[in-house]
Structure formats: structure tokens, C-alpha cells
Design an enzyme around this catalytic site. Sequence first.
Site, PDB file in Angstrom:
ATOM      1  N   ARG A 297       2.081  10.260  13.243  1.00  0.00           N
ATOM      2  CA  ARG A 297       2.974   9.549  12.330  1.00  0.00           C
ATOM      3  C   ARG A 297       3.885   8.643  13.137  1.00  0.00           C
ATOM      4  O   ARG A 297       4.033   8.784  14.339  1.00  0.00           O
ATOM      5  CB  ARG A 297       3.838  10.543  11.541  1.00  0.00           C
ATOM      6  CG  ARG A 297       3.106  11.345  10.481  1.00  0.00           C
ATOM      7  CD  ARG A 297       2.969  10.612   9.165  1.00  0.00           C
ATOM      8  NE  ARG A 297       4.201   9.939   8.782  1.00  0.00           N
ATOM      9  CZ  ARG A 297       5.266  10.552   8.269  1.00  0.00           C
ATOM     10  NH1 ARG A 297       5.282  11.851   8.083  1.00  0.00           N
ATOM     11  NH2 ARG A 297       6.337   9.851   7.936  1.00  0.00           N
ATOM     12  N   GLY A 298       4.563   7.741  12.442  1.00  0.00           N
ATOM     13  CA  GLY A 298       5.528   6.869  13.092  1.00  0.00           C
ATOM     14  C   GLY A 298       5.135   5.409  12.977  1.00  0.00           C
ATOM     15  O   GLY A 298       4.079   5.064  12.446  1.00  0.00           O
TER      16      GLY A 298
ATOM     17  N   ARG B 190      -7.594   9.064   3.682  1.00  0.00           N
ATOM     18  CA  ARG B 190      -8.631   8.048   3.457  1.00  0.00           C
ATOM     19  C   ARG B 190      -9.370   7.754   4.760  1.00  0.00           C
ATOM     20  O   ARG B 190     -10.608   7.755   4.807  1.00  0.00           O
ATOM     21  CB  ARG B 190      -8.003   6.762   2.907  1.00  0.00           C
ATOM     22  CG  ARG B 190      -8.985   5.584   2.791  1.00  0.00           C
ATOM     23  CD  ARG B 190      -8.275   4.306   2.360  1.00  0.00           C
ATOM     24  NE  ARG B 190      -7.225   3.933   3.295  1.00  0.00           N
ATOM     25  CZ  ARG B 190      -7.426   3.197   4.396  1.00  0.00           C
ATOM     26  NH1 ARG B 190      -8.645   2.767   4.700  1.00  0.00           N
ATOM     27  NH2 ARG B 190      -6.429   2.889   5.192  1.00  0.00           N
ATOM     28  N   ARG B 191      -8.619   7.500   5.820  1.00  0.00           N
ATOM     29  CA  ARG B 191      -9.257   7.171   7.092  1.00  0.00           C
ATOM     30  C   ARG B 191     -10.092   8.336   7.605  1.00  0.00           C
ATOM     31  O   ARG B 191     -11.196   8.151   8.118  1.00  0.00           O
ATOM     32  CB  ARG B 191      -8.194   6.750   8.106  1.00  0.00           C
ATOM     33  CG  ARG B 191      -7.626   5.357   7.813  1.00  0.00           C
ATOM     34  CD  ARG B 191      -6.406   5.028   8.641  1.00  0.00           C
ATOM     35  NE  ARG B 191      -5.970   3.641   8.398  1.00  0.00           N
ATOM     36  CZ  ARG B 191      -4.749   3.185   8.640  1.00  0.00           C
ATOM     37  NH1 ARG B 191      -3.825   4.003   9.125  1.00  0.00           N
ATOM     38  NH2 ARG B 191      -4.447   1.919   8.395  1.00  0.00           N
TER      39      ARG B 191
ATOM     40  N   CYS C 284      -0.952   7.907  -3.488  1.00  0.00           N
ATOM     41  CA  CYS C 284      -1.301   7.183  -2.259  1.00  0.00           C
ATOM     42  C   CYS C 284      -1.798   8.151  -1.195  1.00  0.00           C
ATOM     43  O   CYS C 284      -1.725   7.876  -0.018  1.00  0.00           O
ATOM     44  CB  CYS C 284      -0.118   6.366  -1.751  1.00  0.00           C
ATOM     45  SG  CYS C 284       1.341   7.331  -1.365  1.00  0.00           S
TER      46      CYS C 284
ATOM     47  N   ARG D 122       3.160   5.249  17.457  1.00  0.00           N
ATOM     48  CA  ARG D 122       1.781   5.747  17.441  1.00  0.00           C
ATOM     49  C   ARG D 122       1.038   5.371  18.718  1.00  0.00           C
ATOM     50  O   ARG D 122       0.266   6.165  19.253  1.00  0.00           O
ATOM     51  CB  ARG D 122       1.032   5.208  16.226  1.00  0.00           C
ATOM     52  CG  ARG D 122       1.549   5.744  14.908  1.00  0.00           C
ATOM     53  CD  ARG D 122       0.632   5.383  13.772  1.00  0.00           C
ATOM     54  NE  ARG D 122       1.337   5.329  12.512  1.00  0.00           N
ATOM     55  CZ  ARG D 122       0.759   5.249  11.326  1.00  0.00           C
ATOM     56  NH1 ARG D 122      -0.559   5.213  11.250  1.00  0.00           N
ATOM     57  NH2 ARG D 122       1.465   5.200  10.221  1.00  0.00           N
TER      58      ARG D 122
ATOM     59  N   LYS E 147       0.825  -1.219   0.000  1.00  0.00           N
ATOM     60  CA  LYS E 147       0.000   0.000   0.000  1.00  0.00           C
ATOM     61  C   LYS E 147       0.855   1.264   0.000  1.00  0.00           C
ATOM     62  O   LYS E 147       0.370   2.345  -0.334  1.00  0.00           O
ATOM     63  CB  LYS E 147      -0.963   0.002   1.176  1.00  0.00           C
ATOM     64  CG  LYS E 147      -0.366   0.241   2.538  1.00  0.00           C
ATOM     65  CD  LYS E 147      -1.452   0.234   3.612  1.00  0.00           C
ATOM     66  CE  LYS E 147      -0.905   0.405   5.003  1.00  0.00           C
ATOM     67  NZ  LYS E 147      -0.264   1.721   5.236  1.00  0.00           N
ATOM     68  N   ASP E 148       2.144   1.145   0.355  1.00  0.00           N
ATOM     69  CA  ASP E 148       3.045   2.304   0.339  1.00  0.00           C
ATOM     70  C   ASP E 148       3.676   2.537  -1.027  1.00  0.00           C
ATOM     71  O   ASP E 148       4.351   3.549  -1.228  1.00  0.00           O
ATOM     72  CB  ASP E 148       4.182   2.113   1.358  1.00  0.00           C
ATOM     73  CG  ASP E 148       3.684   2.098   2.794  1.00  0.00           C
ATOM     74  OD1 ASP E 148       2.639   2.710   3.063  1.00  0.00           O
ATOM     75  OD2 ASP E 148       4.348   1.474   3.645  1.00  0.00           O
TER      76      ASP E 148
END
Length: 302
Positions: free
Chosen positions: A144-145, A126-127, A234, A150, A79-80
Site C-alpha cells: 500500500r501507499g 482485480r490485479r 471498488c 510502493r 477509479k477511487d
Amino acid sequence: MKSIRIGTRNSALALWQAREVARHLQNNNYLTEIVPIVSSGDKNLNQPLYSMGITGVFTRDLDVALLNDEIDIAVHSLKDVPTQLPHNIEMIAYLERDYPQDILIRKESAKNKELHELKLATSSLRRRAFWLRHYPTTDFSDIRGNIQTRLQKLEDGDFDATILSLAGIKRMKMEIDYEMLPVMISAPSQGVIAVAGHSDKPEINEILKQINHAPTQICVEIERNFLSTLEGGCTAPIGAFAEIIEDQIRFTAALCSLDGKNCIAIDENFEYDPSENFGEKFAKVVLENGGKELMAEIKSQI
């Protein structure tokens, strides 16, 4: 043959994924060596990905290492990976998808709150958009992280919950309470470990094909073709998930405005035909039903 040099980001999850690829190769009697590389995306943990102005922020450094012959293959969370790959780099193998879902993790003090009351930490457009579609008054914080970072920020920060990929939690064998989120459609190719190779190394690429999981490849290529046709990179609020059910494929997808108020969704069942580009086909349906204008609006706002 000498050891196959496996390039990976150096986070705990990325190293687990690289070891999983190594295990598959070793099971076929090939020697492997894992080469950790620090990515630009891991170096900048304060800025949301969408504001960094680039796609492939987690894959670029591995691309460079692959092109410079510092590694033979690169392992990614698919997905990245941008849908447009650098010249001479190809996606060669996909391991079987395990956990594609998004999950909600709350801090203890928010255990009894209703979903619409939660203050959420996520940097994913997206989320955010898919959540706002159902809970339009939600407040968000950027986060982030890696998973551990997180979760620590969740404990320390001024918010109630965060959304993570179930795959990461399962792969790290973390004992943690979570809730499934049926309102979410996964990011295209979420939950898939993929291996990139150099087009000038056909011998190694043939070896990689031995560990490819064909049903997963079929599904993620539909999802990524859908994403590519929408020109989402993305960062746009795009969800897409294909799964094989008996002799059919079910494809669910949606493009949402940043505020979640305007969503164009697809839910189709069909028989697979390798000669047809289903991802492109369904993306064109979305584009013709207002998606073109919606993508232009999103790009102007990011």
C-alpha cells in the site's frame, strides 16, 4: 467571484491532479485555491483496502469537507470514487483520460525472470485475480501507499515486482522501466481525473462543466454503470474499459473469481446512444451468465 477552493488528498500525485484542474479553471479566467486534506486511506498504509470494510476510503474525507463547506470542489482519481455518492454530492467534470493501463515494474534482481516466476506485490483484488487467470501459481504480498512508497517497498521487500497505474508514473514524470500488461483489463475509470461538486452550488458546478471532456465522460459512465450494476464497489475483481474508435465504442470487461479460475468476459462494439444504459446492459449479460453466483461467492470470501 472569489477563489474556487479545490479540495484534494495531500499526496504528490493527488496534488498534481488538483493543479491540473486548477490550470483548466485558470485558463478560463477563474481564481483557484488548493486545499490539501489527509484522507483515512492515506493514514492506514498497513491494511489492504478490501479488509478495511469500506468503499470510498480515499474520498470520504473530501466528501465531508465538501458537505461542510470547507472546500467548493473535490478532485479525485475517478477509479477511487464509489459508484454510490453521498447525498448532495455530484460528479460534475471529467478531464480527458490519458493513461488507463496497468504496468509491471520489476526490481533489478528479477529482470530475467519469466512472468509466471515472479512474486508479485499488489493489494488489488482485480490485479491479483486477472494475473492468476494466466499465472495461477503466483505468490503475492500486500503493498500500500503512494507511488514513491510502493517503489521503495519494492526495493526493500521480499518480492520481485509490483503492478501500478501508468497514469501515476507519467504524471509524476518518473524515469522508470516498465512493461505493458495486455492480460489486464483496467479498473473502471482508471486514468481519469474527476471533479465532484455540491448540488447546492449550481454557479460553481456550471463553471466546472466548462472543463468537462465529453468523450471521456461517455466512456467512464459506461464503465461505472457496469460496475454499479454488478454491485462491485471498488474491491471486487472487476475490469472495464470503454474507448471511442471513430464512430463506435469498444467495451471490454470481465468479472473474475478471486483465484482467477472463473472469468466472465465481455467484448462488444456498438454505436453510442445516449438514451441507452450500455454499462447496465452488459453487466446484466454477465450476471445472467453466472455473474450473480460469482459475485455472491466473492462477497462471501472477502
